[in-house]
Design a protein around this motif. Structure first.
Motif: not given
Length: 369
Positions: A293-294, A325, A327-330, A341
């Motif tokens: 997801r990340y 982004y 590792g930090s945002v879906e 997403s």
């Protein structure tokens, strides 16, 4: 007769009770694994081609543990709450967006697709714009080419955007619509590809099935299980020839042969030629492939992007766009079919808008009274 009627009533009651118990069990123990994503495909005729598309004038809902999303289609099956005439209005920048379920906007709100984001970006910069979302779940590049040449260009687009996802390499071969000749020239092979459409046309004619598809976890689990069986156990006929089976949003592999890349590249290049011949600009949006997801990776290997750019195509590569982004945002949804997403849609739509705006004359600001 009385005994037969009594037995039928008992059978009906038992069936309803079993279905209710099944619904309770699935909701309690398998809710995270159950999706209610009815496709609502039907067949359309575009010139010599018969292809699938979303049913016209529909309103329906998709649901999973990640959320609920509403869909509205217009009279030609585009994901839109309005119709568009083929003739473009004067002074309007018209953009046609092609792609699969990521482009259509599975698992995102209708207002949050990258097509809608692109339109808002340009509108806020004083451009009069219409963005037509012609994404169809399951579409590969081959179907997009057939649609573009026989239907999409009738809308007189100024810009064509093609959302390319990694399962397109496989889907292009499965469709059998085109192949590469010995000399590398694209050859049309057949004019019909409507996988799963006949089944859908039949079941959605049954009263109540549409409601079950959007509301029943148990029905959806049964239907999706049967769909998977059909896909994987009836995927080939005699001689290994692929049958017309449904596709999913998740690719079955992450590396692609030279033949797969060659066919995809030839299809995209012909789309560019057809667009340019009608005075339209074409951009290819690289839809990132799900790692988790990340995290994601490009749907296009570097050499594939290079071959497209060498032929003059404009590619919006996902790797540099999403790198800050990771590792930090879906980037993809964690459940369901793992579509990109709303954040990813916003990022892609904004970058497309920026690039398109760079090629436009400065918009005239409204001076007011």
């Amino acid at each position: 007769m009385k005994k037969i009627a009594t037995n039928l009533l008992v059978l009906l009651f038992a069936s309803l009770l079993a279905f209710l118990l099944g619904e309770i069990v699935v909701r309690l123990f398998f809710a995270d694994q159950t999706v209610m994503f009815p496709r609502y495909h039907t067949d359309y005729r575009y010139g010599p081609y018969t292809l699938r598309g979303i049913r016209p004038n529909e309103q329906f809902t998709h649901s999973s543990v990640d959320g609920q999303w509403e869909f509205t289609t217009n009279s030609r099956g585009l994901r839109s709450d309005r119709d568009y005439a083929y003739e473009k209005p004067a002074g309007v920048l018209r953009i046609l967006v092609l792609g699969d379920s990521h482009t259509q906007g599975y698992e995102v709100r209708q207002s949050a697709t990258y097509a809608e984001t692109l339109g808002r970006y340009l509108s806020k910069r004083q451009h009069k714009v219409e963005v037509l979302n012609a994404g169809v779940s399951g579409f590969g590049t081959a179907e997009q080419l057939a649609y573009l040449e026989n239907e999409g260009l009738r809308y007189q687009p100024d810009v064509v955007v093609v959302g390319f996802f990694s399962n397109d390499y496989e889907d292009n071969f499965k469709s059998g619509l085109f192949e590469l000749g010995a000399d590398g020239v694209l050859v049309a092979k057949k004019t019909e590809h409507i996988p799963g459409v006949n089944i859908q046309n039949f079941i959605y004619a049954i009263p109540g099935i549409k409601w079950l598809g959007e509301n029943s976890h148990f029905y959806s689990l049964l239907f999706n299980t049967a769909w998977v069986y059909y896909k994987y156990f009836h995927a080939s006929a005699g001689g290994g020839a692929p049958r017309e089976v449904p596709e999913y949003a998740v690719p079955t592999k992450l590396t692609y042969s030279a033949e797969e890349q060659g066919l995809a590249g030839a299809l995209l290049k012909r789309m560019a030629q057809a667009s340019h011949a009608r005075g339209a600009r074409l951009l290819v949006a690289d839809i990132p492939t799900d790692l988790d997801r990340y995290a994601s990776e490009s749907s296009m290997p570097p050499e594939f992007i290079q071959s497209l750019e060498s032929a003059g195509l404009e590619v919006v590569a996902s790797e540099p766009l999403f790198a800050p982004y990771i590792g930090s945002v879906e980037i993809h949804l964690p459940h369901g079919y793992h579509h990109i997403s709303e954040f990813s849609h916003a990022l892609i739509g904004t970058e497309l808008g920026r690039r398109i705006a760079e090629g436009l004359a400065p918009a005239k600001k409204d001076q007011g009274p």
